[in-house]
Design a protein around this motif. Structure first.
Motif, PDB file in Angstrom:
ATOM      1  N   GLY A  90       0.884  -1.124  -0.007  1.00 25.24           N
ATOM      2  CA  GLY A  90       0.148   0.027  -0.059  1.00 25.24           C
ATOM      3  C   GLY A  90       0.784   1.230  -0.113  1.00 25.24           C
ATOM      4  N   GLU A  91       1.864   1.110   0.871  1.00 29.73           N
ATOM      5  CA  GLU A  91       2.668   2.492   0.875  1.00 29.73           C
ATOM      6  C   GLU A  91       3.614   2.666  -0.577  1.00 29.73           C
ATOM      7  OE1 GLU A  91       7.209   3.817   2.960  1.00 29.73           O
ATOM      8  OE2 GLU A  91       5.361   2.729   4.388  1.00 29.73           O
ATOM      9  N   ARG A 122      12.743   1.582  -8.996  1.00 28.22           N
ATOM     10  CA  ARG A 122      12.838   2.801  -8.074  1.00 28.22           C
ATOM     11  C   ARG A 122      13.548   1.960  -6.909  1.00 28.22           C
ATOM     12  NH1 ARG A 122       8.779   6.996  -7.582  1.00 28.22           N
ATOM     13  NH2 ARG A 122       9.323   8.393  -6.043  1.00 28.22           N
ATOM     14  N   ALA A 123      13.589   0.994  -6.506  1.00 32.68           N
ATOM     15  CA  ALA A 123      14.507   0.688  -5.486  1.00 32.68           C
ATOM     16  C   ALA A 123      15.896  -0.036  -5.805  1.00 32.68           C
ATOM     17  CB  ALA A 123      13.590  -0.338  -4.470  1.00 32.68           C
ATOM     18  N   GLY A 153       2.382  -0.759  10.593  1.00 29.61           N
ATOM     19  CA  GLY A 153       3.260  -1.816  11.406  1.00 29.61           C
ATOM     20  C   GLY A 153       4.739  -1.886  11.113  1.00 29.61           C
ATOM     21  N   TYR A 154       4.875  -0.888  10.329  1.00 29.79           N
ATOM     22  CA  TYR A 154       6.441  -0.571   9.985  1.00 29.79           C
ATOM     23  C   TYR A 154       7.188  -0.254  11.089  1.00 29.79           C
ATOM     24  CZ  TYR A 154      10.490   1.376   7.494  1.00 29.79           C
ATOM     25  OH  TYR A 154      11.995   1.458   7.028  1.00 29.79           O
ATOM     26  N   GLY A 197      12.301  -3.063  -0.477  1.00 27.08           N
ATOM     27  CA  GLY A 197      12.394  -1.970  -1.179  1.00 27.08           C
ATOM     28  C   GLY A 197      11.934  -0.807  -0.223  1.00 27.08           C
ATOM     29  N   ILE A 198      10.838  -1.012   0.566  1.00 25.94           N
ATOM     30  CA  ILE A 198      10.206   0.164   1.512  1.00 25.94           C
ATOM     31  C   ILE A 198      11.531   0.520   2.259  1.00 25.94           C
ATOM     32  CG2 ILE A 198       8.625   0.393   3.154  1.00 25.94           C
ATOM     33  CD1 ILE A 198       6.853  -1.756   2.028  1.00 25.94           C
ATOM     34  N   PHE A 199      12.129  -0.366   2.943  1.00 26.19           N
ATOM     35  CA  PHE A 199      13.180   0.187   3.749  1.00 26.19           C
ATOM     36  C   PHE A 199      14.388   0.962   2.932  1.00 26.19           C
ATOM     37  CE2 PHE A 199      11.309  -3.391   5.624  1.00 26.19           C
ATOM     38  CZ  PHE A 199      11.674  -3.293   7.238  1.00 26.19           C
TER      39      PHE A 199
END
Length: 479
Positions: free
Chosen positions: A65-66, A83-84, A430-431, A411-413
């Motif tokens: 979702g992010e 992107r990551a 919950g990140y 990739g979020i991190f």
């Protein structure tokens, strides 16, 4: 001057949610519990695998979702990976999706649709061509026809595609709930459920070869190993939830509606799947007789051709149950493929725009859909239908998909560190705990699969790595 074509934002929250749920529900829920029962035995372990699958799917959806809010453009996961990690990694993902993931699943689901159509028209099971071990059956041709028809419909515009998807998703969820309600009503009038849960944590691995049944009692780490091995079945049945990200360019308020649809769609399917398994346990004995021809006596472990859904329906509705279940699976698989076909073309469109796929796939037709990308997907999926190897492809594809899910969520991190100021309309719930748990658990499952199913998972990894020389060739050609 030629008018510039672009995607139309036609899909709202309701249709986006139906696409998530509809792409997830295919034929798996009606089959894989029988396989899982032979793998690990106890009802408690089977349900634990489904609960873990639900948790992992929801955790991934919450994390995606992010990324969807940050990058609400066509291509979804392909765009997030680029992107990551850069172009090569995103190409490896897109290559794998085209080679086996999207097209392989479309082929397998189409063949499942044709197989259950053969319940009503047995002639479809006959062979048209047989050359040694290679054969083409009429049902494979019907599978191809269904893919062509759905591709044609989805080329008429996203509005047509979304409406078809909504109708089929609503129909199969309604039918599944009917199966659950009637199943629990009929099943709870017997002692079957309580008997199945009497020794719910006893674990065993059963194999049948040449009519001889062999049972291996599992203890300690062997249980954990087998749980990790058999969960691939429930994970496959719950896959394709990420397809909604591919069509971000056609979703209204994508920053809000993609995260919401991911959460709602995966939650709905998780609940339906758990209730369906409870209905199975209420209707059929877990430990059946592998030599019996009676569907009730065969039980869950030895359901005819693993068609546990058909066995459950026969307990509820008698002989008519087989036809009722066949009709339900036809609706389910046809609707599932509608969503898969609609979404896949958008990913290949995004690749083409980056110069990493056929140039023609990056064009939109008069209905503002990537027609040539859809037809290229159709052609390759049809070839896979004829190959007869779609079952193996699913094993390779699911393992490869898990690897890319890990990469995407990690990739979020990376992006939080690399792009701290980029607007994030939705932040992963919950990140960093939930994404970290997902990465660890799925990594352990992948390691487990490499140990327990080395050949299939190794081939899945090989398909991914084959993309490296192809990428290097394309880069040299473009230079």
């Amino acid at each position: 001057m030629e008018e510039k074509k672009e995607f139309k934002k036609e899909i709202g929250l309701l249709n986006a949610t139906s696409l998530v749920a509809g792409s997830m529900i295919g034929s798996g829920i009606f089959i894989v519990t029988s396989i899982m029962a032979r793998d690990i035995g106890g009802a408690g372990w089977i349900l634990l695998a489904w609960i873990l699958t639900g948790f992992l799917t929801l955790a991934a959806a919450l994390s995606y979702g992010e990324l969807a809010g940050m990058m609400p453009t066509a291509g979804g996961q392909y765009v997030y990976i680029q992107r990551a990690y850069g172009k090569m990694m995103s190409f490896l993902y897109g290559w794998t999706v085209f080679a086996v993931v999207q097209t392989g699943v479309i082929a397998a689901v189409a063949v499942a649709f044709a197989k259950y159509t053969a319940v009503f028209f047995p002639v479809l099971s006959e062979s048209l061509i047989e050359i040694g071990s290679f054969k083409i059956q009429y049902q494979q041709l019907l599978a191809i026809v269904s893919i062509v028809v759905l591709t044609f419909i989805n080329n008429r515009g996203v509005k047509t595609g979304k409406n078809l998807q909504f109708v089929f998703t609503a129909a199969k969820i309604f039918a599944l709930f009917a199966l659950i309600v009637f199943g629990l009503y009929v099943g709870l009038q017997s002692n079957t459920l309580s008997e199945n849960f009497t020794n719910m944590w006893s674990a065993s691995h059963v194999t049948v070869k040449d009519g001889i049944k062999t049972t291996e009692v599992l203890t300690g780490f062997a249980i954990i190993g087998m749980l990790g091995f058999t969960i691939i079945n429930s994970l496959f049945s719950s896959d394709a939830w990420n397809n909604i990200t591919f069509i971000a360019g056609e979703i209204k308020e994508p920053q809000k509606n993609i995260p919401k649809s991911l959460i709602l769609g995966t939650l709905i399917v998780t609940i339906v799947y758990l209730l369906a398994n409870l209905a199975y346990f209420a209707l059929l004995p877990l430990n059946g007789n592998h030599m019996s021809s009676d569907l009730m006596e065969q039980g869950i472990k030895f359901a005819n051709e693993d068609r546990i859904g058909a066995s459950a329906a026969s307990v509820i509705f008698g002989n008519a149950g087989v036809f009722i279940m066949a009709a339900l699976i036809m609706v389910s698989t046809f609707g599932c493929n509608s969503g898969l076909i609609l979404a896949g073309g958008r990913l290949f469109y995004a690749m083409s725009k980056d110069g990493l796929f056929f140039k023609s796939a990056g064009e939109l037709n008069k209905n503002n859909v990537p027609e040539k990308a859809l037809w290229l997907q159709c052609i390759w999926a049809s070839v896979l239908c004829l190959s007869g190897k779609y079952g193996d492809l699913l094993t390779y594809a699911t393992f490869a998909n898990l690897l890319f899910y890990i990469l995407t969520i990690y990739g979020i991190f990376i992006l939080r560190k690399k792009e701290p100021d980029t607007p994030r309309p939705y932040k992963a719930l919950g990140y960093p705990v939930v994404p970290s748990i997902y990465i660890i658990l799925v990594a352990l499952i992948c390691i487990d699969l490499l140990i327990y199913d080395t050949s299939n998972t190794g081939l899945g990894l090989l398909i991914v790595l084959l993309g490296i020389p192809i990428f290097n060739y394309m880069q040299k050609k473009a230079a």
